[in-house]
Design an enzyme around this catalytic site. Structure first.
Site, PDB file in Angstrom:
ATOM      1  CB  THR A   7      -6.700   8.819   7.025  1.00 57.37           C
ATOM      2  OG1 THR A   7      -5.739   9.410   6.160  1.00 57.37           O
ATOM      3  CG2 THR A   7      -7.986   8.568   6.254  1.00 57.37           C
ATOM      4  CG  PHE A  58      -5.063  15.539  -0.144  1.00 61.15           C
ATOM      5  CD1 PHE A  58      -6.129  14.661  -0.051  1.00 61.15           C
ATOM      6  CD2 PHE A  58      -5.228  16.830   0.322  1.00 61.15           C
ATOM      7  CE1 PHE A  58      -7.348  15.073   0.490  1.00 61.15           C
ATOM      8  CE2 PHE A  58      -6.436  17.259   0.868  1.00 61.15           C
ATOM      9  CZ  PHE A  58      -7.499  16.370   0.948  1.00 61.15           C
ATOM     10  CG  LEU A  59       1.943  13.276   2.104  1.00 58.00           C
ATOM     11  CD1 LEU A  59       2.543  11.894   2.217  1.00 58.00           C
ATOM     12  CD2 LEU A  59       2.761  14.277   2.892  1.00 58.00           C
ATOM     13  NE  ARG A  60       1.001  11.850  -5.702  1.00 57.60           N
ATOM     14  CZ  ARG A  60       1.346  12.340  -6.893  1.00 57.60           C
ATOM     15  NH1 ARG A  60       1.003  11.709  -7.989  1.00 57.60           N
ATOM     16  NH2 ARG A  60       2.056  13.450  -6.981  1.00 57.60           N
ATOM     17  CD  GLU A  61       3.786   5.109   1.666  1.00 57.26           C
ATOM     18  OE1 GLU A  61       4.586   4.250   1.268  1.00 57.26           O
ATOM     19  OE2 GLU A  61       3.005   4.926   2.609  1.00 57.26           O
ATOM     20  CG  ASN A 111      -7.056   8.322   0.056  1.00 55.14           C
ATOM     21  OD1 ASN A 111      -6.579   9.168  -0.694  1.00 55.14           O
ATOM     22  ND2 ASN A 111      -6.415   7.881   1.105  1.00 55.14           N
ATOM     23  CB  CYS A 135      -3.518   5.272   1.811  1.00 55.94           C
ATOM     24  SG  CYS A 135      -2.119   5.973   2.688  1.00 55.94           S
ATOM     25  CE  LYS A 194      -4.667   3.539   7.074  1.00 61.14           C
ATOM     26  NZ  LYS A 194      -5.463   4.755   7.139  1.00 61.14           N
ATOM     27  NE  ARG A 237       2.800   0.800   6.002  1.00 62.85           N
ATOM     28  CZ  ARG A 237       2.561   1.995   6.519  1.00 62.85           C
ATOM     29  NH1 ARG A 237       2.047   2.111   7.717  1.00 62.85           N
ATOM     30  NH2 ARG A 237       2.839   3.090   5.831  1.00 62.85           N
TER      31      ARG A 237
HETATM   32  C1  UGA Z   1      -2.648   7.656  -1.670  1.00 64.61           C
HETATM   33  C2  UGA Z   1      -3.229   8.926  -2.302  1.00 64.61           C
HETATM   34  O1  UGA Z   1      -2.883   8.988  -3.687  1.00 64.61           O
HETATM   35  C3  UGA Z   1      -2.712  10.168  -1.597  1.00 64.61           C
HETATM   36  O2  UGA Z   1      -3.334  11.335  -2.140  1.00 64.61           O
HETATM   37  C4  UGA Z   1      -3.048  10.065  -0.091  1.00 64.61           C
HETATM   38  O3  UGA Z   1      -2.526  11.169   0.626  1.00 64.61           O
HETATM   39  C5  UGA Z   1      -2.419   8.782   0.473  1.00 64.61           C
HETATM   40  O4  UGA Z   1      -2.940   7.659  -0.265  1.00 64.61           O
HETATM   41  C6  UGA Z   1      -2.789   8.692   1.929  1.00 64.61           C
HETATM   42  O5  UGA Z   1      -3.978   8.559   2.226  1.00 64.61           O
HETATM   43  O6  UGA Z   1      -1.917   8.858   2.792  1.00 64.61           O
HETATM   44  P1  UGA Z   1      -0.306   6.356  -1.846  1.00 64.61           P
HETATM   45  O7  UGA Z   1      -1.014   5.248  -1.129  1.00 64.61           O
HETATM   46  O8  UGA Z   1       1.026   6.787  -1.379  1.00 64.61           O
HETATM   47  O9  UGA Z   1      -1.235   7.668  -1.879  1.00 64.61           O
HETATM   48  O10 UGA Z   1      -0.084   5.874  -3.351  1.00 64.61           O
HETATM   49  P2  UGA Z   1      -0.847   6.035  -4.751  1.00 64.61           P
HETATM   50  O11 UGA Z   1       0.067   6.655  -5.709  1.00 64.61           O
HETATM   51  O12 UGA Z   1      -2.172   6.662  -4.589  1.00 64.61           O
HETATM   52  O13 UGA Z   1      -1.030   4.504  -5.165  1.00 64.61           O
HETATM   53  C7  UGA Z   1      -1.844   3.623  -4.407  1.00 64.61           C
HETATM   54  C8  UGA Z   1      -1.917   2.271  -5.085  1.00 64.61           C
HETATM   55  O14 UGA Z   1      -2.673   2.347  -6.282  1.00 64.61           O
HETATM   56  C9  UGA Z   1      -0.555   1.693  -5.491  1.00 64.61           C
HETATM   57  O15 UGA Z   1      -0.535   0.320  -5.179  1.00 64.61           O
HETATM   58  C10 UGA Z   1      -0.499   1.901  -6.991  1.00 64.61           C
HETATM   59  O16 UGA Z   1       0.286   0.942  -7.645  1.00 64.61           O
HETATM   60  C11 UGA Z   1      -1.971   1.734  -7.346  1.00 64.61           C
HETATM   61  N1  UGA Z   1      -2.339   2.423  -8.608  1.00 64.61           N
HETATM   62  C12 UGA Z   1      -2.249   3.766  -8.711  1.00 64.61           C
HETATM   63  C13 UGA Z   1      -2.819   1.656  -9.677  1.00 64.61           C
HETATM   64  O17 UGA Z   1      -2.926   0.423  -9.597  1.00 64.61           O
HETATM   65  N2  UGA Z   1      -3.195   2.311 -10.826  1.00 64.61           N
HETATM   66  C14 UGA Z   1      -3.114   3.649 -10.959  1.00 64.61           C
HETATM   67  O18 UGA Z   1      -3.492   4.166 -12.042  1.00 64.61           O
HETATM   68  C15 UGA Z   1      -2.623   4.403  -9.883  1.00 64.61           C
END
Ligand code: UGA
Length: 446
Positions: free
Chosen positions: A117, A149-152, A223, A275, A278, A342
């Site tokens: 990114t 766009f993958l999520r962990e 994001n 993600c 930052k 992280r």
């Molecule tokens: C995020 C994006 O969703 C991906 O599309 C992107 O590829 C990735 O960042 C990246 O840039 O590499 P990720 O960080 O793995 O993915 O996790 P998310 O599922 O997006 O959750 C991020 C945070 O938001 C978590 O702490 C989660 O608990 C929180 N969250 C998520 C909420 O508090 N409420 C929600 O409704 C959804």
């Protein structure tokens, strides 16, 4: 594939899974040794199967020799980290370093693909660096952006079944090369470890071709928008608490409007991970430097930063004094199905609890070891029950599904004071009350 962090590892393994020959490298030699020994440095569902299969079929290998990796590839994916600098900007020094290596080491034409990114216009800098440092090597370079766009936690499924594949290119040749690389996904010709009984039928993902600048912007814009949605839900939750409404009822009904959509409206302790925090920061800085006041994002970030303090204030009101109280933390990872801590809300929460003199005991199905490296002295329970034992309060910090399935009646009996603060609205409020708990969640009537 240069960089075996989350994105690099999943991308490398999945590209091998769909039939390509992939060599992955990283400057962390210990990580490469772990991978060469057939182990994974991260917990990610299904990734072990993908890596094992691809290695057995000799399509995936790991080397700490970056030069070997560069020489072997026609397409080089840059997946190095872009962590935040003190001022919020993305640190692009790893990209810069890798660009020099690619430039000086290449002897044949290369397609250099940005997966990391990066702020918009990084591609232009990359192109310049490749031209300048590679001027004597005789190789030609094309640069492309291919945001991920993958999520962990669901990374393998997300890679193989993407909502869209975005590529930013300068010409048809680069577009065709990338289309060729992704063809098995576009034509759904791959072995899917996630859906063992067959993948749900769906149309092929849109293959979106843009300029490099637009592709880079798409990633930050996506994001940041998702982060914005979460902060919106959290501000709504605060309002619901004041006005005796239920945020889940409100967001459920909002989400039924297809223009809004139901996802990323879950209120709670806010967004963490490597993600969103930052990327929103870097996007704000990028806008500032471009002379655009993106105050909307600053507020979304501010709302998120206040989540832990607000949650602890609520706990303080009920517990009165936090000093010497025994607090059980359920969940350390920034989200379920990962061991990644992280920018995890739990890490910040533990820091604040310890500063106030509380005794912290914690449990997470996957993230204990990584947390131990940060907080070696707190107590870690072997399971949730051990953490709950004799505690004055239990905080639910990560929404692991298995926490919902705990024997809460047993936990009630184990605790010194049956008090639960559910920071993720994971549990059923009525059921918790029925079991005799003092139960507090986020944006739902207590
Ligand atoms: C995020 C994006 O969703 C991906 O599309 C992107 O590829 C990735 O960042 C990246 O840039 O590499 P990720 O960080 O793995 O993915 O996790 P998310 O599922 O997006 O959750 C991020 C945070 O938001 C978590 O702490 C989660 O608990 C929180 N969250 C998520 C909420 O508090 N409420 C929600 O409704 C959804």
């Amino acid at each position: 594939m240069i960089g075996c962090g989350y994105v690099g590892l999943v991308t490398g393994a999945c590209l091998a899974e769909i039939g390509h020959e992939v060599v992955c490298t990283d400057n962390d030699e210990a990580k490469i040794r772990t991978l060469q020994a057939g182990q994974l440095p991260i917990y990610e569902p299904h990734l072990d199967q993908v890596v094992e299969r691809a290695r057995a079929q000799k399509r995936l290998s790991f080397t700490s020799d970056v030069h070997e990796a560069i020489r072997s590839g026609d397409a080089i994916f840059i997946c190095v980290g872009t962590p935040p600098l003190e001022n919020g900007d993305a640190d692009l020094s790893a990209i810069d370093r890798v660009a020099k290596w690619i430039a000086t080491e290449s002897r044949s034409p290369k397609l250099v693909v940005e997966k990391s990114t990066v702020p918009v216009q990084t591609g232009q800098q990359l192109k310049r660096a490749l031209a300048v440092y590679g001027r004597n090597g005789g190789a030609t370079f094309q640069v492309a952006s291919n945001p991920e766009f993958l999520r962990e936690g669901t990374a393998v499924g997300d890679f193989l079944h993407p909502d869209r594949i975005v590529i930013g290119v300068e010409n048809k040749t680069a577009e065709e090369k990338l289309r060729e690389i992704y063809r098995p996904i576009l034509e759904k010709r791959f072995h899917c470890p996630v859906h063992t009984k067959g993948c749900p039928s769906s149309d092929p993902p849109p293959f979106v071709v843009t300029t490099i600048n637009s592709a880079e912007l798409i990633k930050h814009a996506s994001n940041s928008f998702l982060a914005l949605k979460i902060s919106y839900a959290n501000a709504l939750a605060d309002l619901c608490e004041k006005l005796d409404a239920n945020v889940e009822e409100v967001t459920r009904a909002m989400g039924l409007d297809p223009r809004i959509g139901p996802q990323f409206l879950r209120a709670g302790l806010g967004f963490g991970g490597f993600c969103f925090p930052k990327d929103i920061q870097a996007f704000i800085r990028l806008a500032e430097r471009a002379g655009v006041d993106f105050a909307l994002l600053k507020e979304a970030e501010g709302i998120n930063k206040r989540r832990i303090a607000q949650f602890l204030e609520k706990a303080r009101r009920v517990l009165w004094v936090l000093k010497e109280k025994k607090v059980g933390i359920l969940g350390l990872a920034f989200k379920p199905n990962t061991d990644d801590i992280r920018f995890a809300p739990a890490i910040d929460m533990i820091r604040q609890l310890l500063a106030e003199g509380a005794h912290v005991s914690a449990y997470d199905p996957e993230a204990v070891e990584k947390t131990r490296a940060v907080y070696p002295k707190i107590h870690y329970g072997a399971d949730a029950y051990e953490v709950a034992k004799d505690s004055d309060a239990v905080f639910v910090v990560t929404e692991w599904p298995e926490f919902r399935a705990l024997d809460w009646k047993r936990i009630h009996g184990l605790m010194a004071r049956p008090l639960v603060f559910d920071g993720r609205n994971l549990l059923d409020a009525a059921e918790m009350k029925r079991l005799g708990f003092e139960y507090h969640s986020v944006g739902r009537p207590d």
